[in-house]
Design a protein around this motif. Sequence first.
Motif, PDB file in Angstrom:
ATOM      1  N   ARG A  38       0.840  -1.210   0.000  1.00 49.48           N
ATOM      2  CA  ARG A  38       0.000   0.000   0.000  1.00 49.48           C
ATOM      3  C   ARG A  38       0.872   1.256   0.000  1.00 49.48           C
ATOM      4  O   ARG A  38       0.582   2.232  -0.720  1.00 49.48           O
ATOM      5  CB  ARG A  38      -0.917  -0.026   1.226  1.00 49.48           C
ATOM      6  N   ALA A  39       1.948   1.240   0.787  1.00 48.98           N
ATOM      7  CA  ALA A  39       2.838   2.409   0.842  1.00 48.98           C
ATOM      8  C   ALA A  39       3.507   2.657  -0.501  1.00 48.98           C
ATOM      9  O   ALA A  39       3.731   3.810  -0.892  1.00 48.98           O
ATOM     10  CB  ALA A  39       3.887   2.206   1.933  1.00 48.98           C
ATOM     11  N   ALA A  40       3.822   1.586  -1.217  1.00 55.12           N
ATOM     12  CA  ALA A  40       4.540   1.734  -2.483  1.00 55.12           C
ATOM     13  C   ALA A  40       3.630   2.098  -3.646  1.00 55.12           C
ATOM     14  O   ALA A  40       4.018   2.872  -4.529  1.00 55.12           O
ATOM     15  CB  ALA A  40       5.293   0.437  -2.802  1.00 55.12           C
ATOM     16  N   TYR A  41       2.402   1.558  -3.654  1.00 53.43           N
ATOM     17  CA  TYR A  41       1.578   1.671  -4.862  1.00 53.43           C
ATOM     18  C   TYR A  41       0.182   2.240  -4.629  1.00 53.43           C
ATOM     19  O   TYR A  41      -0.573   2.414  -5.591  1.00 53.43           O
ATOM     20  CB  TYR A  41       1.475   0.297  -5.548  1.00 53.43           C
ATOM     21  N   ASP A  43      -3.469   3.314  -4.353  1.00 52.76           N
ATOM     22  CA  ASP A  43      -4.739   2.803  -4.869  1.00 52.76           C
ATOM     23  C   ASP A  43      -4.584   1.964  -6.128  1.00 52.76           C
ATOM     24  O   ASP A  43      -5.578   1.455  -6.658  1.00 52.76           O
ATOM     25  CB  ASP A  43      -5.692   3.969  -5.152  1.00 52.76           C
ATOM     26  N   GLN A  44      -3.369   1.807  -6.613  1.00 55.30           N
ATOM     27  CA  GLN A  44      -3.167   0.908  -7.754  1.00 55.30           C
ATOM     28  C   GLN A  44      -3.426  -0.550  -7.370  1.00 55.30           C
ATOM     29  O   GLN A  44      -3.665  -1.387  -8.245  1.00 55.30           O
ATOM     30  CB  GLN A  44      -1.732   1.021  -8.283  1.00 55.30           C
ATOM     31  N   VAL A  45      -3.371  -0.826  -6.069  1.00 52.44           N
ATOM     32  CA  VAL A  45      -3.567  -2.196  -5.596  1.00 52.44           C
ATOM     33  C   VAL A  45      -4.732  -2.229  -4.606  1.00 52.44           C
ATOM     34  O   VAL A  45      -4.756  -1.481  -3.631  1.00 52.44           O
ATOM     35  CB  VAL A  45      -2.294  -2.740  -4.918  1.00 52.44           C
ATOM     36  N   THR A  46      -5.706  -3.104  -4.874  1.00 54.42           N
ATOM     37  CA  THR A  46      -6.801  -3.375  -3.939  1.00 54.42           C
ATOM     38  C   THR A  46      -6.416  -4.594  -3.123  1.00 54.42           C
ATOM     39  O   THR A  46      -6.117  -5.660  -3.673  1.00 54.42           O
ATOM     40  CB  THR A  46      -8.111  -3.636  -4.691  1.00 54.42           C
ATOM     41  N   LEU A  47      -6.415  -4.451  -1.802  1.00 54.42           N
ATOM     42  CA  LEU A  47      -5.826  -5.460  -0.925  1.00 54.42           C
ATOM     43  C   LEU A  47      -6.855  -6.113  -0.013  1.00 54.42           C
ATOM     44  O   LEU A  47      -7.789  -5.454   0.474  1.00 54.42           O
ATOM     45  CB  LEU A  47      -4.745  -4.827  -0.051  1.00 54.42           C
ATOM     46  N   ARG A  48      -6.647  -7.405   0.215  1.00 58.02           N
ATOM     47  CA  ARG A  48      -7.407  -8.099   1.251  1.00 58.02           C
ATOM     48  C   ARG A  48      -6.468  -9.072   1.943  1.00 58.02           C
ATOM     49  O   ARG A  48      -5.667  -9.751   1.292  1.00 58.02           O
ATOM     50  CB  ARG A  48      -8.605  -8.856   0.673  1.00 58.02           C
ATOM     51  N   VAL A  49      -6.564  -9.135   3.279  1.00 58.67           N
ATOM     52  CA  VAL A  49      -5.733 -10.015   4.102  1.00 58.67           C
ATOM     53  C   VAL A  49      -6.627 -11.051   4.769  1.00 58.67           C
ATOM     54  O   VAL A  49      -7.647 -10.703   5.375  1.00 58.67           O
ATOM     55  CB  VAL A  49      -4.973  -9.201   5.166  1.00 58.67           C
ATOM     56  N   VAL A  50      -6.249 -12.344   4.661  1.00 57.68           N
ATOM     57  CA  VAL A  50      -7.027 -13.430   5.269  1.00 57.68           C
ATOM     58  C   VAL A  50      -6.082 -14.325   6.051  1.00 57.68           C
ATOM     59  O   VAL A  50      -5.176 -14.943   5.484  1.00 57.68           O
ATOM     60  CB  VAL A  50      -7.766 -14.268   4.201  1.00 57.68           C
ATOM     61  N   ASP A  51      -6.281 -14.419   7.348  1.00 56.82           N
ATOM     62  CA  ASP A  51      -5.418 -15.219   8.222  1.00 56.82           C
ATOM     63  C   ASP A  51      -6.058 -16.578   8.476  1.00 56.82           C
ATOM     64  O   ASP A  51      -7.080 -16.688   9.156  1.00 56.82           O
ATOM     65  CB  ASP A  51      -5.193 -14.485   9.539  1.00 56.82           C
ATOM     66  N   VAL A 130      10.742  -6.570   0.848  1.00 54.08           N
ATOM     67  CA  VAL A 130      11.441  -5.889  -0.250  1.00 54.08           C
ATOM     68  C   VAL A 130      11.208  -6.607  -1.576  1.00 54.08           C
ATOM     69  O   VAL A 130      10.739  -6.003  -2.550  1.00 54.08           O
ATOM     70  CB  VAL A 130      12.946  -5.745   0.057  1.00 54.08           C
ATOM     71  N   PRO A 131      11.505  -7.912  -1.682  1.00 57.52           N
ATOM     72  CA  PRO A 131      11.251  -8.582  -2.951  1.00 57.52           C
ATOM     73  C   PRO A 131       9.773  -8.642  -3.313  1.00 57.52           C
ATOM     74  O   PRO A 131       9.423  -8.592  -4.504  1.00 57.52           O
ATOM     75  CB  PRO A 131      11.841  -9.980  -2.757  1.00 57.52           C
ATOM     76  N   PHE A 132       8.894  -8.718  -2.318  1.00 57.31           N
ATOM     77  CA  PHE A 132       7.465  -8.783  -2.651  1.00 57.31           C
ATOM     78  C   PHE A 132       6.988  -7.479  -3.271  1.00 57.31           C
ATOM     79  O   PHE A 132       6.225  -7.486  -4.240  1.00 57.31           O
ATOM     80  CB  PHE A 132       6.636  -9.115  -1.410  1.00 57.31           C
ATOM     81  N   VAL A 133       7.429  -6.369  -2.727  1.00 50.23           N
ATOM     82  CA  VAL A 133       7.064  -5.071  -3.311  1.00 50.23           C
ATOM     83  C   VAL A 133       7.637  -4.960  -4.723  1.00 50.23           C
ATOM     84  O   VAL A 133       6.972  -4.467  -5.642  1.00 50.23           O
ATOM     85  CB  VAL A 133       7.551  -3.919  -2.410  1.00 50.23           C
ATOM     86  N   GLU A 134       8.868  -5.432  -4.910  1.00 48.92           N
ATOM     87  CA  GLU A 134       9.453  -5.442  -6.255  1.00 48.92           C
ATOM     88  C   GLU A 134       8.617  -6.300  -7.211  1.00 48.92           C
ATOM     89  O   GLU A 134       8.400  -5.925  -8.371  1.00 48.92           O
ATOM     90  CB  GLU A 134      10.875  -5.992  -6.208  1.00 48.92           C
ATOM     91  N   ASP A 178       0.272  -2.217   9.372  1.00 55.96           N
ATOM     92  CA  ASP A 178      -0.914  -1.414   9.656  1.00 55.96           C
ATOM     93  C   ASP A 178      -2.051  -2.346  10.062  1.00 55.96           C
ATOM     94  O   ASP A 178      -2.600  -3.079   9.223  1.00 55.96           O
ATOM     95  CB  ASP A 178      -1.294  -0.605   8.414  1.00 55.96           C
ATOM     96  N   LEU A 179      -2.433  -2.325  11.325  1.00 56.83           N
ATOM     97  CA  LEU A 179      -3.461  -3.224  11.829  1.00 56.83           C
ATOM     98  C   LEU A 179      -4.847  -2.897  11.303  1.00 56.83           C
ATOM     99  O   LEU A 179      -5.793  -3.662  11.527  1.00 56.83           O
ATOM    100  CB  LEU A 179      -3.460  -3.218  13.363  1.00 56.83           C
ATOM    101  N   GLU A 180      -4.972  -1.794  10.590  1.00 59.07           N
ATOM    102  CA  GLU A 180      -6.269  -1.468   9.992  1.00 59.07           C
ATOM    103  C   GLU A 180      -6.717  -2.574   9.035  1.00 59.07           C
ATOM    104  O   GLU A 180      -7.920  -2.804   8.861  1.00 59.07           O
ATOM    105  CB  GLU A 180      -6.177  -0.134   9.250  1.00 59.07           C
ATOM    106  N   PHE A 181      -5.750  -3.281   8.432  1.00 59.56           N
ATOM    107  CA  PHE A 181      -6.093  -4.367   7.521  1.00 59.56           C
ATOM    108  C   PHE A 181      -6.831  -5.500   8.234  1.00 59.56           C
ATOM    109  O   PHE A 181      -7.565  -6.254   7.591  1.00 59.56           O
ATOM    110  CB  PHE A 181      -4.825  -4.929   6.867  1.00 59.56           C
ATOM    111  N   ILE A 182      -6.627  -5.642   9.548  1.00 60.28           N
ATOM    112  CA  ILE A 182      -7.260  -6.743  10.282  1.00 60.28           C
ATOM    113  C   ILE A 182      -8.036  -6.242  11.495  1.00 60.28           C
ATOM    114  O   ILE A 182      -8.302  -7.006  12.421  1.00 60.28           O
ATOM    115  CB  ILE A 182      -6.211  -7.781  10.726  1.00 60.28           C
ATOM    116  N   ARG A 183      -8.424  -4.977  11.497  1.00 63.53           N
ATOM    117  CA  ARG A 183      -9.125  -4.430  12.668  1.00 63.53           C
ATOM    118  C   ARG A 183     -10.330  -5.278  13.072  1.00 63.53           C
ATOM    119  O   ARG A 183     -10.522  -5.571  14.269  1.00 63.53           O
ATOM    120  CB  ARG A 183      -9.553  -2.990  12.412  1.00 63.53           C
ATOM    121  N   PRO A 184     -11.194  -5.715  12.131  1.00 67.77           N
ATOM    122  CA  PRO A 184     -12.362  -6.502  12.551  1.00 67.77           C
ATOM    123  C   PRO A 184     -12.003  -7.817  13.236  1.00 67.77           C
ATOM    124  O   PRO A 184     -12.800  -8.349  14.021  1.00 67.77           O
ATOM    125  CB  PRO A 184     -13.101  -6.763  11.235  1.00 67.77           C
ATOM    126  N   GLU A 185     -10.819  -8.365  12.931  1.00 68.69           N
ATOM    127  CA  GLU A 185     -10.429  -9.660  13.498  1.00 68.69           C
ATOM    128  C   GLU A 185      -9.701  -9.544  14.835  1.00 68.69           C
ATOM    129  O   GLU A 185      -9.535 -10.546  15.541  1.00 68.69           O
ATOM    130  CB  GLU A 185      -9.531 -10.421  12.516  1.00 68.69           C
TER     131      GLU A 185
END
Length: 498
Positions: A38-41, A43-51, A130-134, A178-185
């Motif tokens: 998110r920091a690098a790109y 709104d170019q990337v729509t993100l969802r995190v699932v644990d 680092v490699p993932f952002v690349e 950023d815990l905002e990605f998982i605040r509901p959990e």
Amino acid sequence: MSLKLMLVNAPNPTENANASNYACYPHIGIVQLATAVRAAYGDQVTLRVVDGGISSTAHVQDAVRDFEPDLVGISALTPTYGEALRIAETAKRAGAQVVLGDDHPGFFPRLILENRPAVDCVIANDVGEVPFVEFVGALLKGEPLSAVSSLSYRDDNGSVIVNPSPTYALRQQNTIPDLEFIRPELPVYAENYRAQFGHLHDHVVTPITVNNARGCENGYKRCTYCSIADLRVNTGEPSGFWKAVDTYYRDFGVNLFFEVYDSFTASPRYVDALIEATPPHLRRLIDDGEIEVMVYARALGLTKRNNVDKCRRLGVTRVNIGLDAADPEMLEAQRKNKTTGETNLEAIRMLNKAGISVHASYIAGAPGERPETLDRTIDGIRQMLGEVELSSVEFSRFIPLPNSPAWDLLVDYRNPSFFKNSADIDAYLSGLNLTVGPGLRAELLERFGDQDLLDIEELAAAWAENFTHITEEHALERIAEVDQLVSAHNVRTGNNVG
């Protein structure tokens, strides 16, 4: 171009509700990756995190189908790799590219790409952001993957390409998730933690993990069972640790911070710097008991350099220690490097005196384990329960995992990573009255070599049969006996996955 990205932590194959920390903390690594992307790109990337730690594989598969991602990144350890493959196949059928990361894919990137058509890429680096952002940037810009560090992938001809994997210093790059990605959990983890360990606190606790430092002072001669990808000491800026604590406490109500540094005593200068860098307002919260810290540490390290007092000053209220055995032969066999049963007991006494509770873990079935050595360990646990206070005791069977000295013994005999050579392995085993002949060596290599998907139960059984003097059934019976013993002392029990 835009990209829909889902980041997944693969679930355990079965609900491991007996694990001592089961689903108590979020998988912070995938949150960190999401934050860095998110920091690098933006709104170019729509993100969802699932644990998957708090989800079943079926739930994760449903989430993939609902989200319809362009790219799915899956974090997998050896016990969870099979579930990661199931999710990868679902993602591939949904039209997504699939990239795997974390320890197990990092061990076998080429093998995975040769065997698993549902996996497009593997990132093999202990500092994966680092490699993932690349990698995400290359997809967004349509650039060649050859420039992405630590990436393994197939070229247009189907050949597997393995890019160089540099070492990244956490001081230069360590994004605060950023815990905002998982605040509901977050309340789910908190409730799981309170159900298991709420009795250790006099106030309501909301936990999180922090990973501002990595490595272990035992890394030069790692413990026999240790499969952590990289044990070199790699510390972030102390200010980064306190920034995470401040942000999480203020914005998310987090008040228990588990720094999952492989051994908190591995870098005395880093610990001293943390103490010196403690912001005054956080110092007041620590002194008032409003903020607590948990750490991993080695018993031997805790007995030196006034480390117990330093832990207390940092707000540490609980320490996880791998005590492993109370028998001197088994401590030596597990390469504990000058740690003794007396060292273990001394460390816990010191922690108790400082008001710090202890989670202690032990292992049944170390190399050369005999009925009498296991008896001595159980007698040591009984003594410890009678003399000191423990918050929990974890007693698990030994499981040889890739990238460990045990894997050298079981599989990589001809090309070991942690022993000097085959002769060194033979000498080690001979000292334990173990002999593994050429025929058995060939059988073990055929069963487990060149395999990316490993059966944990089969590994445990093969290990007990060939590298100990006890049966797996005997180990499991004694573990159950200790669980009853520990429970009778009103101490939490548990064991590792597998």
